[in-house]
Design an enzyme around this catalytic site. Structure first.
Site, PDB file in Angstrom:
ATOM      1  CG  HIS A  45      69.262  14.281  87.950  1.00 42.22           C
ATOM      2  ND1 HIS A  45      70.445  15.100  88.030  1.00 42.22           N
ATOM      3  CD2 HIS A  45      68.760  15.202  88.497  1.00 42.22           C
ATOM      4  CE1 HIS A  45      70.469  16.159  88.636  1.00 42.22           C
ATOM      5  NE2 HIS A  45      69.651  16.425  88.729  1.00 42.22           N
ATOM      6  CG  ASP A  48      71.668  22.292  91.448  1.00 38.78           C
ATOM      7  OD1 ASP A  48      71.470  21.361  90.426  1.00 38.78           O
ATOM      8  OD2 ASP A  48      71.081  23.503  91.552  1.00 38.78           O
ATOM      9  CG  ASP A  51      73.484  17.687  93.677  1.00 33.14           C
ATOM     10  OD1 ASP A  51      74.027  19.032  93.255  1.00 33.14           O
ATOM     11  OD2 ASP A  51      73.509  16.720  93.270  1.00 33.14           O
ATOM     12  CD  GLU A  71      73.749  21.302  86.674  1.00 34.06           C
ATOM     13  OE1 GLU A  71      72.764  20.424  86.262  1.00 34.06           O
ATOM     14  OE2 GLU A  71      73.348  21.887  87.641  1.00 34.06           O
TER      15      GLU A  71
HETATM   16  C1  NOJ Z   1      70.309  20.991  88.013  1.00 28.33           C
HETATM   17  C2  NOJ Z   1      69.838  19.466  88.577  1.00 28.33           C
HETATM   18  O1  NOJ Z   1      70.100  18.587  87.738  1.00 28.33           O
HETATM   19  C3  NOJ Z   1      68.289  19.379  88.750  1.00 28.33           C
HETATM   20  O2  NOJ Z   1      68.060  18.679  89.125  1.00 28.33           O
HETATM   21  C4  NOJ Z   1      67.992  21.173  89.554  1.00 28.33           C
HETATM   22  O3  NOJ Z   1      66.175  20.831  89.601  1.00 28.33           O
HETATM   23  C5  NOJ Z   1      68.100  22.124  89.341  1.00 28.33           C
HETATM   24  N1  NOJ Z   1      69.914  22.151  89.012  1.00 28.33           N
HETATM   25  C6  NOJ Z   1      67.572  23.556  90.125  1.00 28.33           C
HETATM   26  O4  NOJ Z   1      68.571  23.040  91.376  1.00 28.33           O
END
Ligand code: NOJ
Length: 547
Positions: A320, A197, A96, A254
């Site tokens: 998750h 992320d 990640d 993401e």
């Molecule tokens: C997306 C992640 O998947 C999530 O788990 C996280 O809390 C937020 N971004 C902040 O990094």
């Protein structure tokens, strides 16, 4: 090379995957011990949620050192061994990459808070307050306000997720340079790529203007101020040029609030930004409105059509942050297995790289805890406070927390039905879902009709048939509850028929009556006659035919 288009990805949430040293938390050596399991499943690309040093306010999505492994997970030697062992098995590993923000314990942030003149000050967004209050009225994802006051310099800093996750200021070229250096360091080590992320949050609307007031609330949440800001594509192109482009690796974005048009902009080859972005439109729809088979096929069809030959997506139905598949899109009880298999069929017959989140290959439902103390998730805690403030009763609040709190899919992996499910020999960091202890890997391996065995079979089918990866897509006419489509090219013609419903439903198509039609997979034990061009599908029945 685009090897990642053919990959089957498996997401590991490391804190809950496998504990090797029995401290109640998963770790890298635990992952190494399960590589054969993942290989046997058929996955060949492993995405591990963050394992860098972190105070773990958001389970590692708050990084305090990008160059070290958090001690709970092991050491850099353990990581190197994981990479080597995965590569020996022809599996690739992506980490990640959390670079929209750091932890507030990252040395850059600590430096930046020291004084207004500190060279790191401009690594983050520091602003003066307005009339003794925050610089603007933005609410954060996991906190009431997006600003945190710091007495030392009498200014506020921005954290659109939480005060523990201050946003990096990408406008500052030195920040970008430091991040690129770190990315290259990992790629030079042999890492196969990253899942980036919240990557479309890196450019904010200039001036950070106030949000439109809403419902008399002091703080207002509006993603448009920090999602897809004016410089997002410029930054991504620059990052690509200076990092990914010089390595054989995959960059998986993401991106929040993404639709197909935007996805093409992020992933079109000639634009050199990202290799793929996750599809979240169907999961966002579920979150807002609940189950709706008609909408599901509309949204997915749109993505399949719009991205074909233009971009690429990572397909997922859970992760998750999301509920488990059988809880959200499928059925938790009577049709748990059938619906888990149906969504495995869908996941593995679409264009895009399929992502399986740990435990979904067993058909696990959501975990629900009774009290707020059982929850660890920072967003569940915000939700609880929020509902309390609005005066809801405890039962109603806990219902909401059970539904939306992200720990629903973060409880320890079910390896067997021993006390702690084979995850650890001690009480895990978060309660295991013992209500479903029978749904576990050991049992599933022994049951011929298990969800796990079905996943394996579907993965084998996808791997043997590139048509399912690259072929054309056509939605077939049917009633709302039936999701039927074709994947075809010069090598093959597949008919995928899914009954996304608890009721029986008929499907009629001229191809069904063809003598050449052959059942490739069927999630119900009974065979059926293909003589006629109509079939009656059982609840959550899924059939793939080759014609
Ligand atoms: C997306 C992640 O998947 C999530 O788990 C996280 O809390 C937020 N971004 C902040 O990094």
């Amino acid at each position: 090379m685009d090897w990642w288009k053919k990959s089957i990805a498996y997401q590991i949430y490391p804190k809950s995957f496998k504990d090797s040293n029995n401290d109640g938390k998963g770790d890298i050596r635990g992952i190494i011990s399960k590589l054969d399991y993942i290989k046997d499943l058929g996955a060949d690309l492993i995405w591990i949620s963050p394992i860098y040093s972190s105070p773990m306010k958001d389970n590692g999505y708050d990084v305090s050192d990008y160059y070290t492994i958090d001690a709970t997970y092991g050491s850099m030697e353990d990581f190197d061994e994981l990479l080597e062992q995965a590569h020996q098995r022809n599996m690739r590993v992506v980490m990640d990459l959390v670079i929209n923000h750091t932890s507030n314990e990252h040395p850059w942030f600590i430096e930046s808070s020291n004084s207004k003149e500190n060279p790191y000050r401009n690594y983050y967004y520091w602003r003066d307050g307005k009339n003794g209050e925050e610089p603007n009225n933005w609410a954060a994802y996991f906190h009431e306000t997006a600003w945190t006051y710091d007495k030392k310099t009498d200014q506020y800093y921005l954290g659109v997720f939480s005060p523990y996750q201050p946003d990096l200021n990408w406008e500052n070229p030195t920040v970008r340079k430091d991040l690129y250096q770190m990315i290259n360091w990992w790629l030079d080590k042999g890492l196969d790529g990253f899942r980036l992320d919240a990557i479309n949050l890196i450019s904010k609307v200039p001036g950070l203007p106030d949000n439109q007031p809403k419902d008399g609330e002091k703080y207002v949440f509006d993603h448009t101020k920090f999602v897809d800001g004016p410089r997002v594509h410029e930054f991504l192109k620059e990052m690509n040029r200076q990092t990914f482009n010089n390595h054989d690796c995959v960059a998986i974005g993401e991106c929040a609030y993404v639709h197909p048009g935007k996805a093409v902009k992020f992933t079109a080859k000639e634009r050199s930004e990202l290799d793929m972005v996750f599809t979240f439109e169907h999961t966002d729809y579920y979150k807002a409105y609940g189950k709706n088979p008609k909408k599901l096929k509309e949204i997915i069809t749109n993505w399949q059509k719009e991205l074909h030959n233009k971009g690429w997506s990572g397909i997922c139905f859970s992760n998750h942050d999301l509920p488990r598949i059988v809880t959200s899109f499928g059925h938790e009880y009577q049709y748990r297995k059938a619906s888990a298999k149906l969504f495995a069929t869908l996941l593995l017959t679409l264009e895009g790289t399929p992502f399986i989140y740990q435990g979904d290959e067993l058909g696990l439902p959501d975990t629900r805890y009774e009290t707020i103390e059982d929850y660890d998730d920072i967003s569940a805690k915000k939700l609880y406070r929020e509902k309390k403030r609005l005066g809801f009763d405890e039962t109603t609040i806990m219902k909401a927390v059970q539904k939306h709190g992200r720990d629903r899919s973060r409880s320890p992996m079910h390896w067997d039905n021993s006390q702690y499910l084979g995850f650890s020999t001690v009480q895990p960091w978060i309660k295991p879902n013992t209500a479903c202890s029978d749904i576990n890997v050991a049992n599933s391996l022994n049951q011929s009709d298990s969800v796990l065995n079905y996943y394996k079979e579907m993965i084998t089918i996808r791997k043997a048939n590139p048509t399912l990866v690259f072929g054309n897509y056509e939605l077939l006419d049917s009633k709302d509850e039936i999701f039927a489509f074709r994947r075809f090219d010069e090598k093959g013609n597949f008919l995928i028929i899914l009954n996304v419903s608890e009721a029986e439903n008929e499907f009629l198509h001229p191809l069904l009556g063809k003598n050449s039609a052959k059942v490739i997979i069927n999630n119900y034990p009974k065979d059926f006659s293909l003589k006629q061009n109509t079939i009656t599908l059982k609840p959550y029945q899924a059939i793939v035919l080759h014609v």
